[in-house]
Design a protein around this motif. Structure first.
Motif, PDB file in Angstrom:
ATOM      1  N   PHE A 140     -26.995 -33.227 -30.304  1.00  0.00           N
ATOM      2  CA  PHE A 140     -26.004 -32.204 -29.937  1.00  0.00           C
ATOM      3  C   PHE A 140     -24.898 -32.741 -29.036  1.00  0.00           C
ATOM      4  N   ASP A 167     -19.495 -28.529 -30.240  1.00  0.00           N
ATOM      5  CA  ASP A 167     -18.448 -27.562 -29.939  1.00  0.00           C
ATOM      6  C   ASP A 167     -18.916 -26.693 -28.760  1.00  0.00           C
ATOM      7  N   HIS A 200     -20.474 -23.515 -29.560  1.00  0.00           N
ATOM      8  CA  HIS A 200     -21.637 -23.515 -30.452  1.00  0.00           C
ATOM      9  C   HIS A 200     -22.669 -22.441 -30.085  1.00  0.00           C
ATOM     10  N   VAL A 231     -23.960 -19.552 -32.763  1.00  0.00           N
ATOM     11  CA  VAL A 231     -25.342 -19.350 -33.213  1.00  0.00           C
ATOM     12  C   VAL A 231     -25.818 -17.940 -32.831  1.00  0.00           C
ATOM     13  N   ARG A 283     -16.612 -16.796 -39.458  1.00  0.00           N
ATOM     14  CA  ARG A 283     -17.047 -18.179 -39.282  1.00  0.00           C
ATOM     15  C   ARG A 283     -17.411 -18.874 -40.594  1.00  0.00           C
ATOM     16  N   HIS A 296     -20.979 -22.175 -44.394  1.00  0.00           N
ATOM     17  CA  HIS A 296     -20.521 -22.941 -43.227  1.00  0.00           C
ATOM     18  C   HIS A 296     -21.713 -23.431 -42.412  1.00  0.00           C
ATOM     19  N   ARG A 349     -22.816 -27.425 -41.564  1.00  0.00           N
ATOM     20  CA  ARG A 349     -22.925 -28.019 -40.224  1.00  0.00           C
ATOM     21  C   ARG A 349     -24.212 -28.834 -40.055  1.00  0.00           C
ATOM     22  N   HIS A 350     -25.162 -28.694 -40.986  1.00  0.00           N
ATOM     23  CA  HIS A 350     -26.409 -29.465 -40.894  1.00  0.00           C
ATOM     24  C   HIS A 350     -26.440 -30.656 -41.847  1.00  0.00           C
ATOM     25  N   GLN A 400     -37.823 -33.576 -33.764  1.00  0.00           N
ATOM     26  CA  GLN A 400     -36.635 -32.883 -33.229  1.00  0.00           C
ATOM     27  C   GLN A 400     -36.723 -31.385 -33.536  1.00  0.00           C
ATOM     28  N   ARG A 401     -37.114 -31.071 -34.752  1.00  0.00           N
ATOM     29  CA  ARG A 401     -37.225 -29.644 -35.115  1.00  0.00           C
ATOM     30  C   ARG A 401     -38.241 -28.945 -34.218  1.00  0.00           C
ATOM     31  N   TRP A 412     -36.837 -28.353 -30.838  1.00  0.00           N
ATOM     32  CA  TRP A 412     -35.825 -27.284 -30.921  1.00  0.00           C
ATOM     33  C   TRP A 412     -36.520 -25.923 -30.876  1.00  0.00           C
ATOM     34  N   SER A 469     -35.585 -23.200 -39.102  1.00  0.00           N
ATOM     35  CA  SER A 469     -35.518 -24.585 -38.633  1.00  0.00           C
ATOM     36  C   SER A 469     -36.036 -25.541 -39.707  1.00  0.00           C
TER      37      SER A 469
HETATM   38  C1  HEM Z   1     -33.451 -21.291 -37.192  1.00  0.00           C
HETATM   39  C2  HEM Z   1     -32.951 -22.525 -37.086  1.00  0.00           C
HETATM   40  C3  HEM Z   1     -31.487 -22.839 -36.970  1.00  0.00           C
HETATM   41  C4  HEM Z   1     -30.400 -22.009 -37.008  1.00  0.00           C
HETATM   42  C5  HEM Z   1     -30.379 -20.498 -37.179  1.00  0.00           C
HETATM   43  C6  HEM Z   1     -29.221 -22.832 -36.831  1.00  0.00           C
HETATM   44  C7  HEM Z   1     -27.940 -22.345 -36.837  1.00  0.00           C
HETATM   45  C8  HEM Z   1     -26.823 -23.119 -36.788  1.00  0.00           C
HETATM   46  C9  HEM Z   1     -25.490 -22.648 -37.002  1.00  0.00           C
HETATM   47  C10 HEM Z   1     -25.112 -21.195 -37.295  1.00  0.00           C
HETATM   48  C11 HEM Z   1     -24.655 -23.706 -36.894  1.00  0.00           C
HETATM   49  C12 HEM Z   1     -23.135 -23.711 -37.076  1.00  0.00           C
HETATM   50  C13 HEM Z   1     -22.420 -23.137 -35.883  1.00  0.00           C
HETATM   51  C14 HEM Z   1     -20.935 -23.031 -36.151  1.00  0.00           C
HETATM   52  O1  HEM Z   1     -20.517 -22.072 -36.797  1.00  0.00           O
HETATM   53  O2  HEM Z   1     -20.212 -23.942 -35.754  1.00  0.00           O
HETATM   54  C15 HEM Z   1     -25.456 -24.858 -36.583  1.00  0.00           C
HETATM   55  C16 HEM Z   1     -24.957 -26.115 -36.344  1.00  0.00           C
HETATM   56  C17 HEM Z   1     -25.725 -27.155 -35.929  1.00  0.00           C
HETATM   57  N1  HEM Z   1     -27.104 -27.212 -35.929  1.00  0.00           N
HETATM   58 FE1  HEM Z   1     -28.352 -25.716 -36.342  1.00  0.00          FE
HETATM   59  N2  HEM Z   1     -29.603 -24.133 -36.673  1.00  0.00           N
HETATM   60  C18 HEM Z   1     -30.976 -24.196 -36.754  1.00  0.00           C
HETATM   61  C19 HEM Z   1     -31.751 -25.316 -36.610  1.00  0.00           C
HETATM   62  C20 HEM Z   1     -31.292 -26.534 -36.190  1.00  0.00           C
HETATM   63  C21 HEM Z   1     -32.132 -27.641 -35.800  1.00  0.00           C
HETATM   64  C22 HEM Z   1     -33.673 -27.622 -35.843  1.00  0.00           C
HETATM   65  C23 HEM Z   1     -31.285 -28.649 -35.419  1.00  0.00           C
HETATM   66  C24 HEM Z   1     -31.603 -30.011 -34.904  1.00  0.00           C
HETATM   67  C25 HEM Z   1     -32.701 -30.315 -34.231  1.00  0.00           C
HETATM   68  C26 HEM Z   1     -29.921 -28.163 -35.593  1.00  0.00           C
HETATM   69  C27 HEM Z   1     -28.779 -28.890 -35.334  1.00  0.00           C
HETATM   70  C28 HEM Z   1     -27.491 -28.435 -35.469  1.00  0.00           C
HETATM   71  C29 HEM Z   1     -26.301 -29.217 -35.128  1.00  0.00           C
HETATM   72  C30 HEM Z   1     -26.295 -30.619 -34.543  1.00  0.00           C
HETATM   73  C31 HEM Z   1     -25.190 -28.409 -35.420  1.00  0.00           C
HETATM   74  C32 HEM Z   1     -23.709 -28.738 -35.193  1.00  0.00           C
HETATM   75  C33 HEM Z   1     -23.350 -28.402 -33.740  1.00  0.00           C
HETATM   76  C34 HEM Z   1     -21.875 -28.645 -33.410  1.00  0.00           C
HETATM   77  O3  HEM Z   1     -21.452 -29.793 -33.444  1.00  0.00           O
HETATM   78  O4  HEM Z   1     -21.162 -27.681 -33.124  1.00  0.00           O
HETATM   79  N3  HEM Z   1     -29.965 -26.888 -36.052  1.00  0.00           N
HETATM   80  N4  HEM Z   1     -26.776 -24.471 -36.526  1.00  0.00           N
END
Ligand code: HEM
Length: 163
Positions: free
Chosen positions: A40, A44, A47, A51, A69, A74, A78-79, A88-89, A92, A123
């Motif tokens: 992370f 942003d 962020h 979320v 968004r 989208h 981002r993943h 990692q998961r 988290w 996740s």
């Molecule tokens: C229920 C599980 C998860 C949900 C609901 C979720 C939700 C989101 C959402 C909505 C975004 C995009 C946000 C935006 O609009 O810019 C995002 C980005 C991201 N997510 Fe997840 N995520 C989940 C799990 C994870 C996990 C387990 C990881 C890593 C361990 C992860 C890593 C990331 C990263 C690195 C970004 C980009 C962040 C940035 O640079 O702004 N996510 N996630």
């Protein structure tokens, strides 16, 4: 499965302010965590709010993430390519559960079962989307999560006339 009197998970959680508090606390801990900080780093600053919007919509609140968004596609984007590992998961998920306690999200079994169920499911999908070469379907609809077991609420006592 909701009838008209059952609150949404969004309402039960405390609405947008509660979700904003949750993700502010959560990402503070994420950025202090040795396993997650590299994932992370440089995120942003908005962020946590994004979320919060995402989860609010999934839990039956306003459709802000879809309208403002870019919706499900989208989020998937981002993943992509991040190669999130299982450790990692797990971290988290664990930090998010801690944050839920820290900010005082409702602790009743029914709410926490729904919350944990979504976090576990979402996740694991994030890991799948993040695998090298993954090609997830961006046209999939926004998920909507609901109670697995309806929330417990006191029932009006039956009177002898109504039995
Ligand atoms: C229920 C599980 C998860 C949900 C609901 C979720 C939700 C989101 C959402 C909505 C975004 C995009 C946000 C935006 O609009 O810019 C995002 C980005 C991201 N997510 Fe997840 N995520 C989940 C799990 C994870 C996990 C387990 C990881 C890593 C361990 C992860 C890593 C990331 C990263 C690195 C970004 C980009 C962040 C940035 O640079 O702004 N996510 N996630």
């Amino acid at each position: 499965m909701n009838d008209e009197t059952t609150p949404t998970l969004y309402e039960w959680a405390g609405g947008r302010p509660a979700l904003a508090r949750l993700f502010e606390a959560f990402y503070r801990e994420v950025l202090a965590d040795e396993l997650l900080e590299p994932v992370f780093r440089g995120m942003d600053p908005q962020h946590p709010q994004h979320v919060a919007d995402w989860l609010g919509e999934v839990f039956g609140g306003p459709a802000c993430y879809s309208t403002e968004r870019g919706g499900h596609a989208h989020m998937i984007g981002r993943h992509l390519g991040r190669a999130i590992t299982e450790p990692q998961r797990r971290r988290w998920v664990s930090l998010l559960m801690d944050a839920a306690d820290e900010v005082g999200l409702p602790a009743d079994p029914e709410f926490r079962a729904a919350f944990a169920g979504y976090v576990e499911w979402g996740s694991r999908l994030a890991v799948v989307f993040s695998r090298p070469g993954a090609n997830p379907d961006g046209d999939e609809p926004m998920p909507h999560w609901d109670w697995a077991v309806p929330p417990w609420r006191p029932q009006p006592k039956k009177t002898s006339a109504s039995s």
